[in-house]
Design a protein around this motif. Structure first.
Motif, mmCIF file in Angstrom:
data_model
loop_
_atom_site.group_PDB
_atom_site.id
_atom_site.type_symbol
_atom_site.label_atom_id
_atom_site.label_comp_id
_atom_site.label_asym_id
_atom_site.label_seq_id
_atom_site.Cartn_x
_atom_site.Cartn_y
_atom_site.Cartn_z
ATOM 1 N N GLU B 109 22.470 23.914 63.728
ATOM 2 C CA GLU B 109 21.655 23.819 62.520
ATOM 3 C C GLU B 109 20.217 24.244 62.823
ATOM 4 O O GLU B 109 19.609 25.021 62.064
ATOM 5 C CB GLU B 109 21.689 22.390 61.985
ATOM 6 C CG GLU B 109 20.978 22.231 60.655
ATOM 7 C CD GLU B 109 20.917 20.782 60.208
ATOM 8 O OE1 GLU B 109 21.831 20.015 60.541
ATOM 9 O OE2 GLU B 109 19.948 20.446 59.517
ATOM 10 N N SER B 110 19.679 23.745 63.958
ATOM 11 C CA SER B 110 18.321 24.158 64.343
ATOM 12 C C SER B 110 18.272 25.644 64.635
ATOM 13 O O SER B 110 17.314 26.327 64.275
ATOM 14 C CB SER B 110 17.855 23.452 65.607
ATOM 15 O OG SER B 110 18.049 22.108 65.529
ATOM 16 N N VAL B 111 19.314 26.134 65.317
ATOM 17 C CA VAL B 111 19.337 27.549 65.681
ATOM 18 C C VAL B 111 19.360 28.414 64.426
ATOM 19 O O VAL B 111 18.595 29.379 64.289
ATOM 20 C CB VAL B 111 20.554 27.847 66.587
ATOM 21 C CG1 VAL B 111 20.696 29.337 66.796
ATOM 22 C CG2 VAL B 111 20.425 27.121 67.908
ATOM 23 N N LEU B 112 20.223 28.034 63.474
ATOM 24 C CA LEU B 112 20.353 28.838 62.251
ATOM 25 C C LEU B 112 19.099 28.754 61.386
ATOM 26 O O LEU B 112 18.752 29.695 60.676
ATOM 27 C CB LEU B 112 21.580 28.381 61.451
ATOM 28 C CG LEU B 112 22.908 28.727 62.130
ATOM 29 C CD1 LEU B 112 24.067 28.034 61.439
ATOM 30 C CD2 LEU B 112 23.133 30.234 62.172
ATOM 31 N N ALA B 161 16.194 20.252 73.216
ATOM 32 C CA ALA B 161 16.847 21.541 72.955
ATOM 33 C C ALA B 161 16.680 21.934 71.489
ATOM 34 O O ALA B 161 16.363 23.082 71.160
ATOM 35 C CB ALA B 161 18.329 21.468 73.320
ATOM 36 N N MET B 162 16.875 20.958 70.586
ATOM 37 C CA MET B 162 16.731 21.242 69.151
ATOM 38 C C MET B 162 15.293 21.621 68.825
ATOM 39 O O MET B 162 15.033 22.510 68.008
ATOM 40 C CB MET B 162 17.144 20.023 68.313
ATOM 41 C CG MET B 162 18.635 19.767 68.358
ATOM 42 S SD MET B 162 19.101 18.136 67.748
ATOM 43 C CE MET B 162 18.728 18.295 66.029
ATOM 44 N N ALA B 163 14.359 20.927 69.492
ATOM 45 C CA ALA B 163 12.950 21.182 69.203
ATOM 46 C C ALA B 163 12.512 22.560 69.695
ATOM 47 O O ALA B 163 11.732 23.238 69.033
ATOM 48 C CB ALA B 163 12.078 20.093 69.833
ATOM 49 N N VAL B 164 13.013 22.972 70.865
ATOM 50 C CA VAL B 164 12.539 24.249 71.405
ATOM 51 C C VAL B 164 13.397 25.430 70.939
ATOM 52 O O VAL B 164 13.147 26.563 71.319
ATOM 53 C CB VAL B 164 12.441 24.246 72.955
ATOM 54 C CG1 VAL B 164 11.500 23.159 73.428
ATOM 55 C CG2 VAL B 164 13.812 24.100 73.599
ATOM 56 N N ALA B 165 14.407 25.158 70.084
ATOM 57 C CA ALA B 165 15.275 26.229 69.583
ATOM 58 C C ALA B 165 14.468 27.340 68.932
ATOM 59 O O ALA B 165 14.811 28.516 69.008
ATOM 60 C CB ALA B 165 16.292 25.659 68.601
ATOM 61 N N SER B 166 13.376 26.955 68.279
ATOM 62 C CA SER B 166 12.606 27.954 67.545
ATOM 63 C C SER B 166 11.431 28.486 68.366
ATOM 64 O O SER B 166 10.571 29.152 67.815
ATOM 65 C CB SER B 166 12.068 27.314 66.265
ATOM 66 O OG SER B 166 11.224 26.229 66.613
ATOM 67 N N ALA B 167 11.396 28.162 69.669
ATOM 68 C CA ALA B 167 10.269 28.534 70.517
ATOM 69 C C ALA B 167 8.942 28.176 69.842
ATOM 70 O O ALA B 167 8.126 29.034 69.521
ATOM 71 C CB ALA B 167 10.299 30.022 70.864
ATOM 72 N N PRO B 168 8.716 26.874 69.610
ATOM 73 C CA PRO B 168 7.517 26.462 68.876
ATOM 74 C C PRO B 168 6.243 26.716 69.679
ATOM 75 O O PRO B 168 6.278 26.749 70.906
ATOM 76 C CB PRO B 168 7.726 24.965 68.673
ATOM 77 C CG PRO B 168 8.584 24.555 69.820
ATOM 78 C CD PRO B 168 9.483 25.716 70.092
ATOM 79 N N GLN B 169 5.146 26.874 68.970
ATOM 80 C CA GLN B 169 3.846 26.998 69.648
ATOM 81 C C GLN B 169 3.264 25.632 69.955
ATOM 82 O O GLN B 169 2.422 25.501 70.821
ATOM 83 C CB GLN B 169 2.874 27.772 68.755
ATOM 84 C CG GLN B 169 3.227 29.237 68.624
ATOM 85 C CD GLN B 169 2.217 29.949 67.755
ATOM 86 O OE1 GLN B 169 2.219 29.777 66.528
ATOM 87 N NE2 GLN B 169 1.352 30.724 68.374
ATOM 88 N N LEU B 170 3.711 24.635 69.172
ATOM 89 C CA LEU B 170 3.198 23.279 69.381
ATOM 90 C C LEU B 170 4.351 22.293 69.319
ATOM 91 O O LEU B 170 5.121 22.281 68.358
ATOM 92 C CB LEU B 170 2.168 22.929 68.295
ATOM 93 C CG LEU B 170 1.635 21.495 68.324
ATOM 94 C CD1 LEU B 170 0.801 21.241 69.557
ATOM 95 C CD2 LEU B 170 0.826 21.191 67.065
ATOM 96 N N LEU B 171 4.463 21.469 70.362
ATOM 97 C CA LEU B 171 5.464 20.408 70.371
ATOM 98 C C LEU B 171 4.743 19.073 70.349
ATOM 99 O O LEU B 171 3.887 18.807 71.191
ATOM 100 C CB LEU B 171 6.336 20.505 71.631
ATOM 101 C CG LEU B 171 7.415 19.422 71.773
ATOM 102 C CD1 LEU B 171 8.498 19.597 70.726
ATOM 103 C CD2 LEU B 171 8.025 19.435 73.169
ATOM 104 N N ILE B 172 5.078 18.248 69.358
ATOM 105 C CA ILE B 172 4.513 16.901 69.309
ATOM 106 C C ILE B 172 5.555 15.946 69.869
ATOM 107 O O ILE B 172 6.670 15.870 69.351
ATOM 108 C CB ILE B 172 4.143 16.506 67.862
ATOM 109 C CG1 ILE B 172 3.095 17.479 67.322
ATOM 110 C CG2 ILE B 172 3.624 15.079 67.819
ATOM 111 C CD1 ILE B 172 2.713 17.214 65.884
ATOM 112 N N ALA B 173 5.218 15.265 70.943
ATOM 113 C CA ALA B 173 6.163 14.353 71.582
ATOM 114 C C ALA B 173 5.654 12.934 71.385
ATOM 115 O O ALA B 173 4.641 12.555 71.955
ATOM 116 C CB ALA B 173 6.296 14.680 73.066
ATOM 117 N N ASP B 174 6.350 12.172 70.541
ATOM 118 C CA ASP B 174 5.902 10.825 70.194
ATOM 119 C C ASP B 174 6.634 9.818 71.081
ATOM 120 O O ASP B 174 7.775 9.477 70.823
ATOM 121 C CB ASP B 174 6.183 10.559 68.711
ATOM 122 C CG ASP B 174 5.502 9.294 68.219
ATOM 123 O OD1 ASP B 174 4.942 8.558 69.054
ATOM 124 O OD2 ASP B 174 5.544 9.033 67.001
#
Lengths: 286, 316
Positions: B109-112, B161-174
């Motif tokens: 789902e994240s990939v798509l 893995a789901m979070a980085v699927a889109s190669a984000p520029q910013l990751l918020i890790a709570d």
């Protein structure tokens, strides 16, 4: 791992001894499959000292606590407790005698207090198993134990939801003190608390130990707290005892690879420390 | 700047809760956010992701992420941002995954979402690659698993893995490792650091654990009761904290400042004032050991050293 030799009369008096303790759980579903929660645990706890038990989830720390408290029955081995008449097998002790000597403080101060009872009722509840007390007497006694943990009249009639996490953990400790026990089993009592509150509770536990001569079995995953607080440490992994000894010796000079891994995992060391990276990779592989 | 926020205020039912937050995150940088429960850390994250619940509103002079003005973003823009240039991982990976769906379903789902027209087969291949990237062995077997079959560490790897699927520029890790064992925590922090070095993404790492922040952040900002009270280079702030609250927080940790075993730990007296309570002057005043007549004036962030970027909200 060898058992400690028989202690001399008072200074190193063993108050709790665990011998070849095992716990096997049958797994649901599959027939005949079992899970070894605890394998051949041997240890002795000395009066007035703190034994820390460290290990990851599933290492058998809480199972050990439950076996000591008779909340589970051991599959093999035994736990014995020093009573006035000498060392007695816990299995033969009536619950009421056991709980006079040993009490427990639980991890989650939000889940371990009855939300519908006022604090005085919660704190004095253990006493009702031993004495016939009027409401007034119960309140008085509750207040006495609340004073010991740094709370007071204001909290006496409160409900748990009105208190902060740290105050609730103090109430838990007050309730554990209510039977004047000699041994407290503290099952991760700090992990639900904020750092500054943790420090308050550590100070409180140290004061109580000094003033009341309590013996602690302190289950924790925080090595820094253990180093600060404990005299002896038992390292566990998957139900097995990995290492047991004085805190200085085990944490400064660990003889087992697993203990070194555990120490290497503590956060807050500089980035890219080579030893650290190597250890983490070993663990990820294993 | 990947993220640039000026004077962010968040109000709960009209009452101010988070007050005048100004901060920024550069590409590839890790900003650590430290604070105790109820200081507003999570609300800031939610505001940045446009996920504030009803009754909670945010306003700011500027709030920009990845070149997009978040103050003017409409729901279509938000949808493109979340799971696009911005991603978030949460404290409890078990409750963040849907217990009724397989890992394959949730990961593809994240990939798509990222690669719109991708075929199912290539989405699956991409999911396998991601699982491999986050260090999950037997990836194809794992795709068929349900969340309850995973350990906490593995579930957090899947969230990553789901979070980085889109190669984000910013990751918020709570608080990404709060629910995990120390050994697993070390692995997850290591993994996040590797991904950051590979992709150059920026991270905002929120934690109550100073040790975690010290290990993985470049800069840190300390929050107390809805405000930033101190900020600066992580090593400097922890080695010589300027604000009394930071000082108390660092000193309260056993094993710091060379405390001897069994000695009394330094504590911060009193308890945190509720975030929505109005206070005259400094919000830390009631718990501070060194107050004077200056403290009835609301303190501003002041540079503590002439040629560094350290700031503290204290006049001392």
């Amino acid at each position: 791992m060898s058992l400690v030799s028989m202690p001399s009369a008072d200074t190193n008096e063993v108050v709790l001894r665990v011998e070849n303790l095992c716990k096997v759980f049958r797994l649901p579903g599959a027939r005949g499959q079992v899970f070894n929660a605890l394998n051949q645990l041997n240890l002795a706890v000395t009066r007035g000292r703190t034994l820390a038990v460290v290990g990851e989830s599933g290492s058998g720390k809480s199972t050990m606590a439950q076996l000591i408290m008779k909340l589970q029955r051991p599959s093999a081995g035994r736990v014995s407790l020093r009573m006035d008449s000498g060392m007695r097998d816990v299995a033969d002790l009536p619950a009421r005698d056991l709980y006079r000597k040993v009490q427990m403080v639980f991890q989650d101060p939000y889940a371990s207090l009855n939300p519908r009872q006022r604090i005085w009722r919660i704190v004095s509840a253990p006493l009702c198993n031993y004495e016939n007390l009027s409401r007034d007497e119960r309140r008085q006694r509750a207040l006495h134990y609340l004073h010991q943990v740094g709370l007071g009249e204001t909290q006496l009639h409160a409900f748990p939801y009105m208190l902060s996490g740290g105050q609730r953990q103090r109430v838990n400790i007050a309730r554990a003190l209510a039977t004047n026990p000699e041994i407290l089993i503290l099952d991760e009592p700090l992990s639900a608390l904020d750092v500054s509150v943790q420090a308050q509770i550590i100070n409180l536990l140290q004061d109580l130990q000094r003033d009341l001569g309590l013996t602690y079995i302190f289950i924790s995953h925080d090595i820094a707290v253990v180093r600060h607080f404990a005299d002896q440490v038992l390292v566990m992994k998957s139900g097995d005892m990995v290492e047991w000894g004085d805190v200085d010796q085990v944490l400064e000079n660990p003889s087992q690879a697993y203990t070194r891994q555990l120490l290497g995992s503590m956060p807050g060391r500089p980035r890219d420390l080579p030893v650290r990276k190597e250890l983490i990779n070993v663990m990820a592989g294993g | 700047m990947i993220l640039s926020v000026k004077n962010l205020c968040i109000a709960i039912d009209g009452k101010p809760a988070v007050r005048d937050l100004t901060f920024s995150v550069a590409a590839g940088e890790v900003l650590g956010v430290v604070g105790e429960s109820g200081c507003g850390k999570s609300m800031v994250n939610m505001a940045l992701m446009g996920l504030l619940p009803d009754g909670v509103s945010a306003s700011a002079e500027r709030m920009e992420a990845c070149g997009i003005d978040l103050l003017r973003a409409r729901s279509r823009d938000w949808r493109a941002l979340r799971g696009g240039n911005m991603a978030m991982i949460f404290q409890n990976p078990m409750s963040a995954l849907n217990p009724c769906l397989t890992i394959e379903r949730q990961l593809t789902e994240s990939v798509l979402h990222t690669h719109g027209g991708m075929s199912r087969a290539s989405a699956r291949a991409e999911a396998l690659r991601l699982l491999d990237r986050v260090g999950i062995a037997h990836a194809s077997a794992r795709l068929k698993s349900y969340p309850h079959e995973l350990s906490g560490g593995m579930a957090q790897r899947i969230m990553i893995a789901m979070a980085v699927a889109s190669a984000p520029q910013l990751l918020i890790a709570d608080e990404p490792t709060t629910a995990l064992d120390v050994t697993v925590q070390a692995q997850i922090l290591q993994l996040l650091e590797e991904i950051r070095q590979d992709t150059g993404m920026a991270m905002m790492m929120v934690s109550h654990d100073i040790g975690v922040i010290e290990q993985c952040a470049h800069r840190v900002q300390v929050m107390y009761s809805g405000q930033i009270v101190e900020s600066g280079n992580v090593g400097e702030v922890i080695a010589s904290p300027r604000h009394p609250y930071t000082r108390g927080l660092v000193a309260a940790q056993p094993g710091r400042n060379g405390q001897r075993p069994k000695s009394r730990l330094t504590t911060i007296d009193g308890s945190v004032i509720p975030i929505t309570e109005e206070v005259e002057g400094c919000r830390f005043r009631s718990r501070c050991s060194r107050t004077d007549h200056h403290c009835v004036q609301p303190p501003t962030m002041q540079r503590t050293e002439a040629n560094s970027h350290r700031e503290s909200r204290c006049h001392w």
